[in-house]
Design a protein around this motif. Structure first.
Motif, PDB file in Angstrom:
ATOM      1  N   THR A   1      -6.145  -3.494  -4.785  1.00  0.00           N
ATOM      2  CA  THR A   1      -5.560  -2.875  -6.313  1.00  0.00           C
ATOM      3  C   THR A   1      -6.920  -3.178  -7.169  1.00  0.00           C
ATOM      4  O   THR A   1      -8.037  -4.121  -6.944  1.00  0.00           O
ATOM      5  CB  THR A   1      -4.417  -3.686  -6.723  1.00  0.00           C
ATOM      6  OG1 THR A   1      -4.105  -3.161  -8.193  1.00  0.00           O
ATOM      7  CG2 THR A   1      -4.775  -5.260  -6.970  1.00  0.00           C
TER       8      THR A   1
ATOM      9  N   GLU B   1       0.866  -1.295   0.091  1.00  0.00           N
ATOM     10  CA  GLU B   1       0.060   0.004   0.143  1.00  0.00           C
ATOM     11  C   GLU B   1       0.852   1.336  -0.004  1.00  0.00           C
ATOM     12  O   GLU B   1       1.873   1.438   0.696  1.00  0.00           O
ATOM     13  CB  GLU B   1      -0.830  -0.149   1.197  1.00  0.00           C
ATOM     14  CG  GLU B   1      -1.958   1.121   1.083  1.00  0.00           C
ATOM     15  CD  GLU B   1      -3.262   0.827   2.350  1.00  0.00           C
ATOM     16  OE1 GLU B   1      -4.095   1.452   2.174  1.00  0.00           O
ATOM     17  OE2 GLU B   1      -2.936   0.132   3.100  1.00  0.00           O
TER      18      GLU B   1
ATOM     19  N   ARG C   1       1.385   1.990  -8.214  1.00  0.00           N
ATOM     20  CA  ARG C   1       0.877   0.735  -8.631  1.00  0.00           C
ATOM     21  C   ARG C   1       1.307   0.351 -10.197  1.00  0.00           C
ATOM     22  O   ARG C   1       1.898  -0.805 -10.415  1.00  0.00           O
ATOM     23  CB  ARG C   1      -0.657   0.905  -8.674  1.00  0.00           C
ATOM     24  CG  ARG C   1      -1.440  -0.396  -9.315  1.00  0.00           C
ATOM     25  CD  ARG C   1      -1.153  -1.818  -8.375  1.00  0.00           C
ATOM     26  NE  ARG C   1      -1.647  -2.907  -9.199  1.00  0.00           N
ATOM     27  CZ  ARG C   1      -0.668  -3.655 -10.066  1.00  0.00           C
ATOM     28  NH1 ARG C   1       0.308  -3.414 -10.607  1.00  0.00           N
ATOM     29  NH2 ARG C   1      -1.479  -4.820 -10.343  1.00  0.00           N
ATOM     30  N   GLU C   2       1.684   1.486 -11.000  1.00  0.00           N
ATOM     31  CA  GLU C   2       2.325   1.197 -12.273  1.00  0.00           C
ATOM     32  C   GLU C   2       3.687   0.606 -12.213  1.00  0.00           C
ATOM     33  O   GLU C   2       4.225   0.116 -13.205  1.00  0.00           O
ATOM     34  CB  GLU C   2       2.202   2.359 -13.013  1.00  0.00           C
ATOM     35  CG  GLU C   2       1.054   3.144 -13.256  1.00  0.00           C
ATOM     36  CD  GLU C   2       0.298   3.776 -12.282  1.00  0.00           C
ATOM     37  OE1 GLU C   2      -0.897   4.555 -12.381  1.00  0.00           O
ATOM     38  OE2 GLU C   2       0.942   3.745 -11.215  1.00  0.00           O
TER      39      GLU C   2
END
Length: 337
Positions: free
Chosen positions: A113, A68, A72-73
Protein backbone atom coordinates in the motif's frame (compact mmCIF):
# COMPACT_ATOMS: atom_id res chain seq x y z
CA UNK A 1 -20.94 -4.39 11.64
CA UNK A 2 -21.17 -1.13 13.56
CA UNK A 3 -18.63 1.66 13.14
CA UNK A 4 -17.20 4.20 15.56
CA UNK A 5 -15.12 7.34 15.19
CA UNK A 6 -11.46 6.92 16.08
CA UNK A 7 -11.08 9.40 18.91
CA UNK A 8 -12.30 12.84 17.92
CA UNK A 9 -11.14 12.35 14.32
CA UNK A 10 -13.45 12.01 11.35
CA UNK A 11 -12.11 8.51 10.65
CA UNK A 12 -14.53 5.67 11.26
CA UNK A 13 -13.30 2.19 12.13
CA UNK A 14 -15.20 -1.07 12.49
CA UNK A 15 -15.93 -1.54 16.18
CA UNK A 16 -14.44 -5.00 15.84
CA UNK A 17 -11.11 -5.03 14.02
CA UNK A 18 -8.89 -7.90 12.93
CA UNK A 19 -5.31 -8.23 14.20
CA UNK A 20 -2.58 -10.72 13.40
CA UNK A 21 -0.37 -10.65 16.49
CA UNK A 22 0.95 -14.16 17.32
CA UNK A 23 -0.81 -15.71 14.33
CA UNK A 24 0.13 -14.70 10.78
CA UNK A 25 3.61 -15.78 9.82
CA UNK A 26 3.93 -17.67 13.11
CA UNK A 27 1.17 -19.86 14.57
CA UNK A 28 -1.02 -20.05 11.46
CA UNK A 29 -0.09 -21.23 7.98
CA UNK A 30 -0.42 -18.56 5.30
CA UNK A 31 -3.44 -20.02 3.51
CA UNK A 32 -5.32 -20.37 6.79
CA UNK A 33 -4.37 -16.81 7.70
CA UNK A 34 -5.75 -15.56 4.39
CA UNK A 35 -8.97 -17.50 5.00
CA UNK A 36 -9.32 -15.70 8.36
CA UNK A 37 -8.88 -12.32 6.65
CA UNK A 38 -11.48 -13.31 4.04
CA UNK A 39 -13.88 -14.21 6.84
CA UNK A 40 -13.24 -10.85 8.49
CA UNK A 41 -14.00 -8.99 5.27
CA UNK A 42 -17.16 -11.02 4.72
CA UNK A 43 -18.27 -10.19 8.27
CA UNK A 44 -17.97 -6.47 7.58
CA UNK A 45 -14.64 -5.81 9.31
CA UNK A 46 -12.81 -2.99 7.54
CA UNK A 47 -10.09 -2.27 10.13
CA UNK A 48 -6.92 -4.39 10.18
CA UNK A 49 -4.13 -4.04 12.73
CA UNK A 50 -0.60 -5.39 12.48
CA UNK A 51 2.99 -4.42 13.37
CA UNK A 52 6.43 -4.78 11.85
CA UNK A 53 7.63 -6.86 14.81
CA UNK A 54 4.97 -9.56 14.44
CA UNK A 55 6.81 -12.66 13.24
CA UNK A 56 9.72 -10.29 12.46
CA UNK A 57 7.86 -8.56 9.57
CA UNK A 58 6.27 -11.76 8.17
CA UNK A 59 2.82 -10.87 9.55
CA UNK A 60 2.71 -7.64 7.56
CA UNK A 61 3.64 -9.56 4.41
CA UNK A 62 0.85 -12.10 4.93
CA UNK A 63 -1.71 -9.35 5.63
CA UNK A 64 -0.62 -7.41 2.55
CA UNK A 65 -1.09 -10.50 0.38
CA UNK A 66 -4.45 -11.30 2.00
CA UNK A 67 -5.80 -7.80 1.34
CA UNK A 68 -4.44 -7.53 -2.18
CA UNK A 69 -7.20 -6.73 -4.65
CA UNK A 70 -9.46 -5.12 -2.06
CA UNK A 71 -10.58 -1.52 -2.60
CA UNK A 72 -7.99 0.40 -0.55
CA UNK A 73 -10.36 3.26 0.23
CA UNK A 74 -12.71 0.80 1.96
CA UNK A 75 -10.07 -0.39 4.43
CA UNK A 76 -8.37 1.08 7.49
CA UNK A 77 -4.89 -0.40 7.90
CA UNK A 78 -2.97 0.17 11.13
CA UNK A 79 0.61 -0.83 11.82
CA UNK A 80 3.23 -0.09 14.46
CA UNK A 81 6.91 0.64 15.04
CA UNK A 82 9.24 0.28 18.06
CA UNK A 83 10.25 -3.31 18.79
CA UNK A 84 13.35 -4.87 17.20
CA UNK A 85 13.09 -6.03 13.59
CA UNK A 86 15.47 -7.47 11.03
CA UNK A 87 18.78 -8.70 12.43
CA UNK A 88 18.29 -6.59 15.57
CA UNK A 89 21.10 -4.09 14.99
CA UNK A 90 21.57 -1.03 17.24
CA UNK A 91 19.21 1.09 15.11
CA UNK A 92 16.69 -1.66 14.33
CA UNK A 93 14.63 -0.71 17.39
CA UNK A 94 13.05 2.29 19.07
CA UNK A 95 11.47 5.52 17.92
CA UNK A 96 14.45 7.39 16.51
CA UNK A 97 13.99 9.38 13.30
CA UNK A 98 16.13 6.80 11.49
CA UNK A 99 14.15 3.77 12.66
CA UNK A 100 10.74 5.38 12.10
CA UNK A 101 11.49 6.40 8.51
CA UNK A 102 13.10 3.08 7.61
CA UNK A 103 10.29 1.15 9.29
CA UNK A 104 7.40 2.93 7.57
CA UNK A 105 9.03 2.33 4.19
CA UNK A 106 9.41 -1.37 4.96
CA UNK A 107 5.87 -1.67 6.28
CA UNK A 108 4.34 -0.03 3.21
CA UNK A 109 6.26 -2.36 0.90
CA UNK A 110 5.17 -5.46 2.82
CA UNK A 111 1.55 -4.29 3.12
CA UNK A 112 1.45 -3.45 -0.61
CA UNK A 113 0.00 0.00 0.00
CA UNK A 114 1.05 3.62 -0.48
CA UNK A 115 -0.08 4.63 3.00
CA UNK A 116 -1.39 3.34 6.31
CA UNK A 117 -4.37 4.93 7.98
CA UNK A 118 -2.77 4.97 11.44
CA UNK A 119 0.94 4.62 12.26
CA UNK A 120 1.43 3.75 15.92
CA UNK A 121 4.29 3.99 18.39
CA UNK A 122 4.28 0.42 19.68
CA UNK A 123 5.69 1.52 23.05
CA UNK A 124 7.19 4.68 24.53
CA UNK A 125 10.91 5.04 23.76
CA UNK A 126 12.72 6.21 26.90
CA UNK A 127 16.00 6.61 24.99
CA UNK A 128 14.86 8.98 22.23
CA UNK A 129 13.73 12.57 22.88
CA UNK A 130 9.97 12.69 22.42
CA UNK A 131 10.42 15.77 20.23
CA UNK A 132 12.51 13.72 17.78
CA UNK A 133 9.92 10.96 17.70
CA UNK A 134 6.97 13.26 17.13
CA UNK A 135 8.80 15.28 14.46
CA UNK A 136 9.56 12.03 12.62
CA UNK A 137 5.91 10.97 12.84
CA UNK A 138 4.90 14.40 11.57
CA UNK A 139 7.21 13.92 8.58
CA UNK A 140 5.61 10.55 7.85
CA UNK A 141 2.16 12.17 7.84
CA UNK A 142 3.26 15.09 5.67
CA UNK A 143 4.83 12.68 3.19
CA UNK A 144 1.44 11.00 2.85
CA UNK A 145 2.68 7.67 4.22
CA UNK A 146 0.25 7.78 7.17
CA UNK A 147 -2.97 9.70 7.68
CA UNK A 148 -3.04 9.64 11.49
CA UNK A 149 -0.68 8.67 14.29
CA UNK A 150 -1.30 6.64 17.40
CA UNK A 151 0.40 5.03 20.36
CA UNK A 152 0.30 1.71 22.20
CA UNK A 153 0.46 1.19 25.96
CA UNK A 154 1.43 4.78 26.75
CA UNK A 155 0.69 6.19 30.19
CA UNK A 156 -1.65 9.14 30.72
CA UNK A 157 1.30 11.52 31.17
CA UNK A 158 3.00 10.23 28.03
CA UNK A 159 -0.21 10.67 26.07
CA UNK A 160 -0.60 14.25 27.28
CA UNK A 161 2.95 15.21 26.32
CA UNK A 162 2.76 13.40 22.98
CA UNK A 163 -0.56 15.06 22.20
CA UNK A 164 0.84 18.49 23.08
CA UNK A 165 3.71 18.05 20.65
CA UNK A 166 1.39 16.64 17.98
CA UNK A 167 -0.79 19.73 18.28
CA UNK A 168 2.25 22.00 17.90
CA UNK A 169 3.31 20.02 14.83
CA UNK A 170 -0.28 20.04 13.54
CA UNK A 171 -0.56 16.28 13.09
CA UNK A 172 -3.46 14.15 14.36
CA UNK A 173 -2.63 11.87 17.32
CA UNK A 174 -5.97 10.08 17.62
CA UNK A 175 -5.50 6.62 19.10
CA UNK A 176 -3.91 4.46 21.78
CA UNK A 177 -3.69 0.67 21.71
CA UNK A 178 -3.70 -0.87 25.20
CA UNK A 179 -4.53 -4.29 26.53
CA UNK A 180 -8.06 -4.19 27.93
CA UNK A 181 -10.51 -6.86 28.99
CA UNK A 182 -12.71 -7.94 31.89
CA UNK A 183 -9.67 -9.11 33.84
CA UNK A 184 -7.23 -6.33 32.88
CA UNK A 185 -8.74 -2.88 33.49
CA UNK A 186 -5.64 -0.85 34.29
CA UNK A 187 -6.45 1.88 31.72
CA UNK A 188 -9.72 2.87 33.36
CA UNK A 189 -8.40 5.07 36.17
CA UNK A 190 -5.95 7.31 34.28
CA UNK A 191 -5.46 6.47 30.58
CA UNK A 192 -9.15 6.59 29.66
CA UNK A 193 -9.90 9.95 31.39
CA UNK A 194 -6.79 11.51 29.81
CA UNK A 195 -7.76 10.11 26.41
CA UNK A 196 -11.30 11.46 26.68
CA UNK A 197 -9.84 14.85 27.55
CA UNK A 198 -7.46 14.74 24.56
CA UNK A 199 -9.81 13.22 21.99
CA UNK A 200 -7.91 9.93 21.77
CA UNK A 201 -9.77 6.65 21.18
CA UNK A 202 -8.69 3.21 22.38
CA UNK A 203 -8.12 0.38 19.91
CA UNK A 204 -7.85 -2.42 22.45
CA UNK A 205 -6.06 -5.75 22.14
CA UNK A 206 -6.66 -9.04 23.98
CA UNK A 207 -10.38 -8.44 24.66
CA UNK A 208 -10.73 -12.16 25.44
CA UNK A 209 -7.48 -12.25 27.48
CA UNK A 210 -5.75 -14.32 24.81
CA UNK A 211 -8.44 -16.98 25.01
CA UNK A 212 -8.85 -17.27 28.78
CA UNK A 213 -12.24 -15.53 28.71
CA UNK A 214 -13.59 -18.11 26.25
CA UNK A 215 -13.76 -20.56 29.15
CA UNK A 216 -11.81 -23.25 27.32
CA UNK A 217 -9.11 -23.33 29.99
CA UNK A 218 -10.50 -25.30 32.94
CA UNK A 219 -9.21 -25.10 36.53
CA UNK A 220 -7.17 -28.16 37.49
CA UNK A 221 -6.86 -29.35 33.89
CA UNK A 222 -4.10 -29.22 31.29
CA UNK A 223 -4.62 -26.65 28.49
CA UNK A 224 -6.34 -28.07 25.38
CA UNK A 225 -3.95 -29.44 22.78
CA UNK A 226 -3.24 -26.88 20.05
CA UNK A 227 -4.37 -23.93 22.18
CA UNK A 228 -2.30 -20.78 22.61
CA UNK A 229 -1.20 -21.96 26.07
CA UNK A 230 0.62 -24.89 24.43
CA UNK A 231 2.33 -22.81 21.72
CA UNK A 232 6.09 -22.72 22.16
CA UNK A 233 6.52 -19.80 19.74
CA UNK A 234 5.38 -17.23 22.28
CA UNK A 235 1.71 -17.78 22.98
CA UNK A 236 2.33 -19.83 26.09
CA UNK A 237 4.49 -17.12 27.66
CA UNK A 238 1.93 -14.41 26.99
CA UNK A 239 -1.04 -16.26 28.45
CA UNK A 240 0.60 -17.86 31.48
CA UNK A 241 -0.33 -15.09 33.93
CA UNK A 242 -4.04 -15.90 33.52
CA UNK A 243 -3.72 -19.67 33.91
CA UNK A 244 -4.22 -19.82 37.66
CA UNK A 245 -6.99 -21.94 39.10
CA UNK A 246 -8.52 -19.09 41.11
CA UNK A 247 -8.80 -16.97 37.95
CA UNK A 248 -10.08 -19.85 35.82
CA UNK A 249 -12.70 -20.74 38.43
CA UNK A 250 -14.04 -17.20 38.37
CA UNK A 251 -14.13 -17.19 34.57
CA UNK A 252 -16.29 -20.32 34.67
CA UNK A 253 -18.80 -18.34 36.76
CA UNK A 254 -19.41 -16.12 33.71
CA UNK A 255 -21.02 -18.95 31.73
CA UNK A 256 -24.57 -18.55 33.12
CA UNK A 257 -24.32 -14.79 32.59
CA UNK A 258 -23.37 -15.33 28.94
CA UNK A 259 -26.17 -17.88 28.55
CA UNK A 260 -28.69 -15.42 29.91
CA UNK A 261 -27.47 -12.75 27.46
CA UNK A 262 -27.66 -15.22 24.56
CA UNK A 263 -23.93 -14.93 23.92
CA UNK A 264 -20.91 -17.18 23.94
CA UNK A 265 -18.26 -16.35 26.53
CA UNK A 266 -16.00 -14.84 23.86
CA UNK A 267 -18.86 -12.72 22.52
CA UNK A 268 -19.65 -11.56 26.07
CA UNK A 269 -16.00 -10.58 26.62
CA UNK A 270 -15.78 -8.58 23.38
CA UNK A 271 -19.15 -6.93 23.98
CA UNK A 272 -17.96 -5.99 27.48
CA UNK A 273 -15.00 -3.92 26.24
CA UNK A 274 -17.24 -2.21 23.68
CA UNK A 275 -19.43 -0.87 26.47
CA UNK A 276 -16.63 1.58 27.29
CA UNK A 277 -17.43 4.72 25.30
CA UNK A 278 -13.72 5.53 24.89
CA UNK A 279 -13.11 2.26 23.03
CA UNK A 280 -13.22 2.85 19.29
CA UNK A 281 -12.49 -0.75 18.30
CA UNK A 282 -11.71 -4.14 19.84
CA UNK A 283 -9.09 -6.23 18.03
CA UNK A 284 -9.81 -9.90 17.55
CA UNK A 285 -7.37 -12.48 16.26
CA UNK A 286 -8.10 -15.92 14.88
CA UNK A 287 -6.47 -19.16 13.86
CA UNK A 288 -9.66 -20.39 12.15
CA UNK A 289 -12.24 -18.47 10.05
CA UNK A 290 -15.13 -19.70 12.19
CA UNK A 291 -13.64 -17.87 15.19
CA UNK A 292 -14.01 -14.61 13.28
CA UNK A 293 -17.58 -15.43 12.30
CA UNK A 294 -18.49 -16.13 15.92
CA UNK A 295 -16.75 -13.19 17.52
CA UNK A 296 -18.11 -10.49 15.20
CA UNK A 297 -21.55 -11.23 16.63
CA UNK A 298 -20.51 -9.12 19.62
CA UNK A 299 -20.83 -5.99 17.46
CA UNK A 300 -23.71 -3.77 18.45
CA UNK A 301 -24.54 -5.73 21.63
CA UNK A 302 -25.77 -3.65 24.59
CA UNK A 303 -25.13 -5.10 28.03
CA UNK A 304 -27.43 -3.94 30.82
CA UNK A 305 -25.98 -2.38 33.97
CA UNK A 306 -27.26 -5.24 36.14
CA UNK A 307 -25.44 -7.77 33.95
CA UNK A 308 -22.22 -5.73 34.08
CA UNK A 309 -22.48 -5.69 37.88
CA UNK A 310 -22.84 -9.49 37.95
CA UNK A 311 -19.70 -9.81 35.83
CA UNK A 312 -17.79 -7.69 38.34
CA UNK A 313 -19.09 -9.76 41.24
CA UNK A 314 -18.20 -13.03 39.52
CA UNK A 315 -14.63 -12.01 38.69
CA UNK A 316 -14.03 -10.30 42.05
CA UNK A 317 -10.38 -9.99 43.02
CA UNK A 318 -9.23 -11.58 39.75
CA UNK A 319 -9.69 -8.13 38.19
CA UNK A 320 -6.52 -6.03 37.88
CA UNK A 321 -7.16 -2.27 38.09
CA UNK A 322 -3.82 -0.79 39.22
CA UNK A 323 -3.03 2.08 36.78
CA UNK A 324 0.68 1.76 37.57
CA UNK A 325 0.73 -1.53 35.66
CA UNK A 326 0.82 0.34 32.34
CA UNK A 327 4.21 1.83 33.17
CA UNK A 328 5.45 -1.28 34.97
CA UNK A 329 4.79 -3.48 31.95
CA UNK A 330 6.53 -1.10 29.53
CA UNK A 331 10.24 -1.49 28.71
CA UNK A 332 12.39 0.86 30.74
CA UNK A 333 15.15 0.67 28.15
CA UNK A 334 15.11 -0.29 24.50
CA UNK A 335 15.09 -4.06 24.00
CA UNK A 336 18.61 -5.24 23.25
CA UNK A 337 20.22 -2.05 24.50
Amino acid sequence: MDFRYLGNSGLKVSEISYGNWLTHGSQVENEQAKACVKAALEAGITTFDTADVYANTAAETVLGEALEGQRRESLEILTKVYWPTGPGGPNDVGLSRKHIHESINGSLKRLKTDYVDVYQAHRFDTETPLEETMEAFADVVRQGKALYIGTSEWTADQLREGHRLARELRVPLVSNQPQYNMLWRVIEAEVVPASEELGIGQVVFSPIAQGVLTGKYKPGQQPPEGSRATDAKGGADMISRWLKDDVLERVQELQPIADEAGLSLSQLAIAWVLQNRNVSSAIIGASRPEQVTENVKAAGVKLEDALLKRIDESLGNAIETDPAKTAQNAPQTRPGS
